[in-house]
Design a protein around this motif. Structure first.
Motif, PDB file in Angstrom:
ATOM      1  N   GLU A 105       0.721  -1.174   0.065  1.00  0.00           N
ATOM      2  CA  GLU A 105       0.261  -0.013   0.349  1.00  0.00           C
ATOM      3  C   GLU A 105       1.064   1.750  -0.530  1.00  0.00           C
ATOM      4  OE1 GLU A 105      -0.274   0.459   4.265  1.00  0.00           O
ATOM      5  OE2 GLU A 105      -2.271  -0.584   4.455  1.00  0.00           O
ATOM      6  N   LYS A 106       0.263   2.388  -0.453  1.00  0.00           N
ATOM      7  CA  LYS A 106       0.786   3.322  -0.442  1.00  0.00           C
ATOM      8  C   LYS A 106       1.464   4.155   1.384  1.00  0.00           C
ATOM      9  CE  LYS A 106       0.255   8.518  -1.837  1.00  0.00           C
ATOM     10  NZ  LYS A 106      -0.347   9.487  -2.389  1.00  0.00           N
ATOM     11  N   GLN A 107       2.816   4.397   1.125  1.00  0.00           N
ATOM     12  CA  GLN A 107       2.899   5.027   2.660  1.00  0.00           C
ATOM     13  C   GLN A 107       3.824   5.817   2.453  1.00  0.00           C
ATOM     14  OE1 GLN A 107       4.813   2.282   6.083  1.00  0.00           O
ATOM     15  NE2 GLN A 107       4.682   0.561   3.900  1.00  0.00           N
ATOM     16  N   ARG A 108       3.747   6.607   4.569  1.00  0.00           N
ATOM     17  CA  ARG A 108       5.313   7.213   3.933  1.00  0.00           C
ATOM     18  C   ARG A 108       5.672   7.107   5.129  1.00  0.00           C
ATOM     19  NH1 ARG A 108       4.874  13.899   3.992  1.00  0.00           N
ATOM     20  NH2 ARG A 108       4.838  13.784   1.791  1.00  0.00           N
ATOM     21  N   ASP A 164       8.206   8.873   0.575  1.00  0.00           N
ATOM     22  CA  ASP A 164       7.398   8.534   0.073  1.00  0.00           C
ATOM     23  C   ASP A 164       7.411   6.761  -0.981  1.00  0.00           C
ATOM     24  OD1 ASP A 164       5.639   9.475   1.458  1.00  0.00           O
ATOM     25  OD2 ASP A 164       6.235  11.036  -0.538  1.00  0.00           O
ATOM     26  N   LEU A 165       6.868   5.846  -0.051  1.00  0.00           N
ATOM     27  CA  LEU A 165       6.682   4.782  -1.372  1.00  0.00           C
ATOM     28  C   LEU A 165       4.657   4.526  -1.903  1.00  0.00           C
ATOM     29  CD1 LEU A 165       9.056   3.752   0.779  1.00  0.00           C
ATOM     30  CD2 LEU A 165       8.240   1.776  -0.052  1.00  0.00           C
ATOM     31  N   ALA A 166       5.341   4.051  -3.340  1.00  0.00           N
ATOM     32  CA  ALA A 166       3.595   3.998  -3.800  1.00  0.00           C
ATOM     33  C   ALA A 166       3.220   2.584  -3.310  1.00  0.00           C
ATOM     34  CB  ALA A 166       4.135   4.017  -5.049  1.00  0.00           C
ATOM     35  N   ALA A 167       2.061   2.341  -3.456  1.00  0.00           N
ATOM     36  CA  ALA A 167       1.833   0.377  -3.820  1.00  0.00           C
ATOM     37  C   ALA A 167       1.907  -0.350  -4.659  1.00  0.00           C
ATOM     38  CB  ALA A 167       0.324   1.015  -3.954  1.00  0.00           C
ATOM     39  N   TYR A 168       2.227  -1.197  -4.304  1.00  0.00           N
ATOM     40  CA  TYR A 168       3.957  -2.163  -4.411  1.00  0.00           C
ATOM     41  C   TYR A 168       5.478  -1.698  -5.596  1.00  0.00           C
ATOM     42  CZ  TYR A 168      -0.566  -5.001  -4.229  1.00  0.00           C
ATOM     43  OH  TYR A 168      -1.464  -5.763  -3.134  1.00  0.00           O
ATOM     44  N   GLU A 169       5.336  -0.810  -4.180  1.00  0.00           N
ATOM     45  CA  GLU A 169       7.118  -0.433  -4.705  1.00  0.00           C
ATOM     46  C   GLU A 169       7.503  -1.214  -4.231  1.00  0.00           C
ATOM     47  OE1 GLU A 169       9.694   4.287  -5.030  1.00  0.00           O
ATOM     48  OE2 GLU A 169       7.521   3.878  -4.390  1.00  0.00           O
TER      49      GLU A 169
END
Length: 337
Positions: A267-270, A285-290
């Motif tokens: 999931e998207k998360q910081r 910041d990470l995008a979902a499925y990064e």
């Protein structure tokens, strides 16, 4: 291998439990990795006490063939291996684990009445406990445990022994790229004398159907090992992140003959990480499925080994392989500089 509880001397060359410079280096490496594109984290930070414990469990899994292959080599060929060591030397083991790998070497040397001093070197003081327990029955072993990183241990011993035999068993060398491996091995060579011995484990190139389960086992131990890195970051760097949103993924890269491990945020998360000196926070910041790459495990050809030995100041004296040809403990001699 258990016996009476003899306690061996342990020298703390480095204490990372309250080591601000080491913590600052950890912070900088994590920030650098999360700022990079694509994101990554250095695999050397896997091995806190919990990580070392989990890795030991990994080596006991059926899927993790490197451990069983090397047991095959060392249980059957240690007598022959030890003939190359000579007599009267310091036996330096980098990353001894619980002692199961080197036990057969130690036993063979003692049975030959070889004069040697055993110096296991590990970054984790917790790793010394199971090691000591598992070598209890080796009567007459002269044990001097060293807690610190490998290069600190080698530098400490450089002037204390006239001859060195270095064990770097397992497949830890594979955590480096080929160029990084050459640099690391050159630094080992700088701590040795001409004619000193290095016995080093290499995982050889093989079918991906064998490789992939070794890095993504059915019991989920490798996943826990990988995810433990996030727990360490949370604990030591006061990070705020949703560790439960991450999953472990392993894949074989056929272009560079390496297994690669990733943490993928579902999931998207910081993520926030606190500088241990200033107290200031950095945000990522990470995008979902990064993905965040956490490990590269290099696999080797015979040509790779010859090239590495030549570039780092060694020559290959002998190779000791398991019955399936999956793994080799390669015996190298330090050449003249």
């Amino acid at each position: 291998m258990a016996g009476s509880q003899t306690r061996y001397p342990i020298l703390q060359l480095q204490d990372h439990s309250n080591d601000l410079p080491a913590l600052q280096s950890f912070y900088r490496d994590v920030v650098k990795g999360l700022e990079s594109i694509p994101k990554s984290l250095p695999s050397r930070y896997f091995y806190d006490d919990r990580g070392s414990e989990l890795f030991q469990k990994i080596t006991e899994l059926d899927e993790y063939y490197p451990a069983s292959c090397e047991r095959d080599i060392l249980s059957g060929q240690s007598e022959n291996i030890c003939r190359y060591f000579g007599d009267d030397f310091g036996l330096i083991e980098l990353g001894p684990g619980d002692g199961h790998k080197s036990y057969h070497i130690l036993q063979a040397l003692l049975s030959r009445n070889t004069s040697f001093r055993y110096y296991p070197v590990d970054i984790s003081s917790g790793a010394m406990e199971p090691l000591q327990e598992n070598i209890q029955d080796l009567q007459g072993l002269e044990f001097h445990g060293l807690v610190g990183d490998y290069e600190t241990g080698l530098q400490y011993l450089a002037g204390r022994e006239q001859r060195h035999v270095v064990l770097f068993l397992g497949s830890s060398i594979g955590n480096f790229s080929l160029s990084e491996s050459a640099d690391f091995l050159r630094r080992i060579r700088m701590s040795l004398h001409e004619g000193d011995v290095l016995l080093i484990g290499f995982d050889l190139v093989k079918d991906p159907s064998i490789l992939i389960p070794a890095y993504s086992d059915s019991a989920g131990v490798t996943a826990e090992f990988n995810l433990n890195l996030l727990e360490r970051i949370k604990r030591e760097l006061n990070a705020e992140l949703d560790a439960e949103a991450f999953i472990h993924h392993a894949a074989f890269n056929p272009r560079n003959h390496a297994m690669e491990s990733f943490l993928i945020s579902t999931e998207k998360q910081r993520i926030s990480i606190q500088d241990p000196v200033s107290g200031l926070k950095s945000f990522f910041d990470l995008a979902a499925y990064e993905s965040i790459q956490t490990e590269t495990s290099q696999k080797y050809t015979g040509a790779d080994l010859q090239d590495l030995a030549c570039k780092s100041g060694f020559r290959i004296e002998a190779d000791f392989m398991d019955s399936r040809g999956f793994f080799t403990d390669s015996l190298w001699i330090a050449d003249a500089r």
